[in-house]
Enzyme design. Structure first.
Site, PDB file in Angstrom:
ATOM      1  N   ASP A   1      84.945 -82.595  81.605  1.00 13.26           N
ATOM      2  CA  ASP A   1      84.327 -81.772  80.572  1.00 13.26           C
ATOM      3  C   ASP A   1      84.840 -82.224  79.205  1.00 13.26           C
ATOM      4  O   ASP A   1      85.681 -83.128  79.123  1.00 13.26           O
ATOM      5  CB  ASP A   1      84.710 -80.305  80.853  1.00 13.26           C
ATOM      6  CG  ASP A   1      83.690 -79.333  80.283  1.00 13.26           C
ATOM      7  OD1 ASP A   1      83.734 -78.161  80.681  1.00 13.26           O
ATOM      8  OD2 ASP A   1      82.858 -79.754  79.463  1.00 13.26           O
TER       9      ASP A   1
ATOM     10  N   ASP B   1      74.747 -75.731  78.959  1.00 17.92           N
ATOM     11  CA  ASP B   1      75.019 -75.180  80.288  1.00 17.92           C
ATOM     12  C   ASP B   1      73.833 -74.352  80.761  1.00 17.92           C
ATOM     13  O   ASP B   1      73.264 -73.580  79.976  1.00 17.92           O
ATOM     14  CB  ASP B   1      76.211 -74.210  80.233  1.00 17.92           C
ATOM     15  CG  ASP B   1      77.494 -74.919  79.931  1.00 17.92           C
ATOM     16  OD1 ASP B   1      78.530 -74.234  79.919  1.00 17.92           O
ATOM     17  OD2 ASP B   1      77.473 -76.142  79.711  1.00 17.92           O
TER      18      ASP B   1
HETATM   19  O1  LIG Z   1      84.542 -73.816  81.553  1.00 16.07           O
HETATM   20  C1  LIG Z   1      83.779 -74.768  82.265  1.00 16.07           C
HETATM   21  C2  LIG Z   1      82.300 -74.532  82.004  1.00 16.07           C
HETATM   22  C3  LIG Z   1      81.455 -75.380  82.983  1.00 16.07           C
HETATM   23  O2  LIG Z   1      82.169 -76.470  83.528  1.00 16.07           O
HETATM   24  C4  LIG Z   1      80.241 -75.951  82.280  1.00 16.07           C
HETATM   25  O3  LIG Z   1      79.475 -76.715  83.224  1.00 16.07           O
HETATM   26  C5  LIG Z   1      80.712 -76.879  81.211  1.00 16.07           C
HETATM   27  O4  LIG Z   1      79.554 -77.379  80.488  1.00 16.07           O
HETATM   28  C6  LIG Z   1      81.671 -76.241  80.267  1.00 16.07           C
HETATM   29  N1  LIG Z   1      81.975 -74.846  80.609  1.00 16.07           N
HETATM   30  C7  LIG Z   1      81.807 -73.893  79.657  1.00 16.07           C
HETATM   31  S1  LIG Z   1      81.807 -72.339  80.021  1.00 16.07           S
HETATM   32  N2  LIG Z   1      81.677 -74.341  78.381  1.00 16.07           N
HETATM   33  C8  LIG Z   1      81.479 -73.548  77.304  1.00 16.07           C
HETATM   34  C9  LIG Z   1      80.255 -72.943  77.080  1.00 16.07           C
HETATM   35  C10 LIG Z   1      80.054 -72.139  75.978  1.00 16.07           C
HETATM   36  C11 LIG Z   1      81.100 -71.953  75.083  1.00 16.07           C
HETATM   37  F1  LIG Z   1      80.914 -71.134  74.010  1.00 16.07           F
HETATM   38  C12 LIG Z   1      82.339 -72.542  75.292  1.00 16.07           C
HETATM   39  C13 LIG Z   1      82.532 -73.347  76.407  1.00 16.07           C
END
Ligand SMILES: OC[C@@H]1[C@H](O)[C@H](O)[C@@H](O)CN1C(=S)Nc1ccc(F)cc1
Length: 400
Positions: free
Chosen positions: A139, A200
């Site tokens: 990530d 996401d």
């Molecule tokens: O924490 C991990 C989660 C998942 O692995 C998703 O697939 C990744 O794209 C990243 N991820 C998240 S929630 N990312 C994220 C999404 C919104 C935000 F405001 C801050 C971080």
């Protein structure tokens, strides 16, 4: 990435969308991110026919870690939630004939705030190899996207140096796009087996629509980078959860197959309803997704809520392709939409005609010439997906 892996888009189960960062095993032991959750899902993948149709990887996402590294700087799984350690869990998953995936982040922390790999790339790659990991998702939270053109290849180098084959899933482009940068897709496809280009996925039709629109609107930049060993990743399958209707679930499965997308289910396999399980186990649609040519499909028509998507697939003959064709109805005005079009209008011009069949309903249109009009009824927020195989029998039949 030419590491011999992901010659077709990876298939498996990934915890994140459905189970998120639930670490409360005291009050919610059945749904927290734990050793038990992944063993349970691995058991069901094998016992209930998912492995048989191609689902192979059981992947951990964020929130598996202790908040600190060990004194020697090693990543450690949460000792309460993963009491037997990752090597033991990997061994169990391997004993079921499946493969094991894990998650990290090129940054100081993972998105959920656990230790990231920054400064420990070589150590962490060696740790994953020592745990018999088969797939790593890296990530991109808590880092500078400008650092990624160096950081992602570097971690991939250390993964490769371990000598253990591991699929490398990168979030590299999406964080650069968020930062207003132009990703270098030539590098990304050379160093990664798959990569996230966009937001996401969340458990809703609206989220799915935004992803579908993104991949349709940016296809000229995105489609050419896909191929055996290097795939665009529009994110997880949310079929069987709470947000999609039955029609919308069929739409996601059909379009992920057109997009040559990884098929990473994120759903509670213990409670999934049979009609959703049937969508995930549709062998005909999985065969489209896993087509050996590895050519990603495109949106070829979009007008008044009706979209038509087409993916070139096998069998091929001379310079003619077979195709998967998906008719999507983005409208919600209640009644199914009639779409009628000739194969010629869709660009299918093989003079020998095509064997046409519906991949969801048990409808076979037989052998159609490119002049024949095809008429389909597409339900609101639903899909009709057809396979149009070159009609080759006459050429190759032995009884000539
Ligand atoms: O924490 C991990 C989660 C998942 O692995 C998703 O697939 C990744 O794209 C990243 N991820 C998240 S929630 N990312 C994220 C999404 C919104 C935000 F405001 C801050 C971080």
């Amino acid at each position: 990435l030419e590491n011999g892996l992901a010659r077709t888009p990876p298939m498996g189960w990934l915890a994140w969308e459905r189970f998120r960062c639930n670490t409360d095993c005291k009050n919610d032991p059945d749904n927290c991110i734990s050793d038990r959750l992944f063993r349970t899902m691995a058991d069901i993948v094998v016992a209930e026919g998912y492995a048989e149709v191609g689902y192979e990887y059981i992947n951990i996402d964020d929130c598996w870690l202790e908040k600190d590294r060990s004194v020697s700087g090693q990543l450690m799984p949460d000792r309460q939630r993963f009491p037997y350690g990752m090597k033991n869990l990997a061994n169990y998953i391997h004993s079921k004939g499946l493969k094991f995936g894990i998650y990290q982040d090129f940054g100081n922390y993972t998105c959920a705030g656990y230790p990231g790999i920054l400064g420990y790339s070589e150590t962490d790659a060696l740790t994953f190899a020592s745990w018999d990991v088969d797939y790593v998702k890296l990530d991109g939270c808590y880092s500078h996207p400008s650092e990624m053109d160096r950081g992602y290849p570097e971690f991939g180098f250390y993964l490769n140096q371990t000598g253990r084959p591991m699929i490398y899933s990168c979030s590299w482009p999406v964080y650069q796009i968020y930062a207003g940068m132009q990703p270098n897709y030539t590098a990304i496809r050379d160093y990664c087996n798959l990569w996230r280009n966009f937001d996401d996925i969340q458990d809703s039709w609206n989220s799915l629509e935004t992803i579908i629109d993104y991949y349709g609107n940016n296809q000229d930049a995105i489609v050419p980078n896909a191929g055996p060993g290097h795939w665009n990743d529009p994110d997880m399958l949310i079929i069987g959860n709470f947000g999609l209707s039955y029609e919308q679930s069929k739409t996601q499965m059909a379009l992920w197959a057109i997009l040559a997308a990884p098929l990473l289910m994120s759903v509670d396999l213990r409670t999934i309803r049979p009609e959703y399980k049937a969508i995930l186990q549709n062998r005909k649609i999985i065969a489209v997704d896993q087509d050996p040519l590895g050519i990603q499909g495109r949106r070829i028509y979009k007008h008044k809520g009706i979209e038509i998507w087409a993916r070139p697939i096998t069998p091929i003959y001379q310079n003619y392709y077979s195709y998967a064709i998906a008719f999507v109805n983005r409208r919600t005005d209640g009644t199914p939409s009639d779409v009628s079009v000739t194969l010629k209008e869709l660009g299918l011009q093989y003079p020998g005609g095509y064997n046409v069949e519906d991949l969801y309903e048990d409808v076979n249109y037989g052998i159609l010439t490119s002049q024949t009009k095809i008429k389909v009824k597409v339900n609101p927020s639903g899909v009709v997906i057809l396979r149009c195989d070159l009609h080759l029998e006459d050429i190759f039949s032995t009884n000539q």
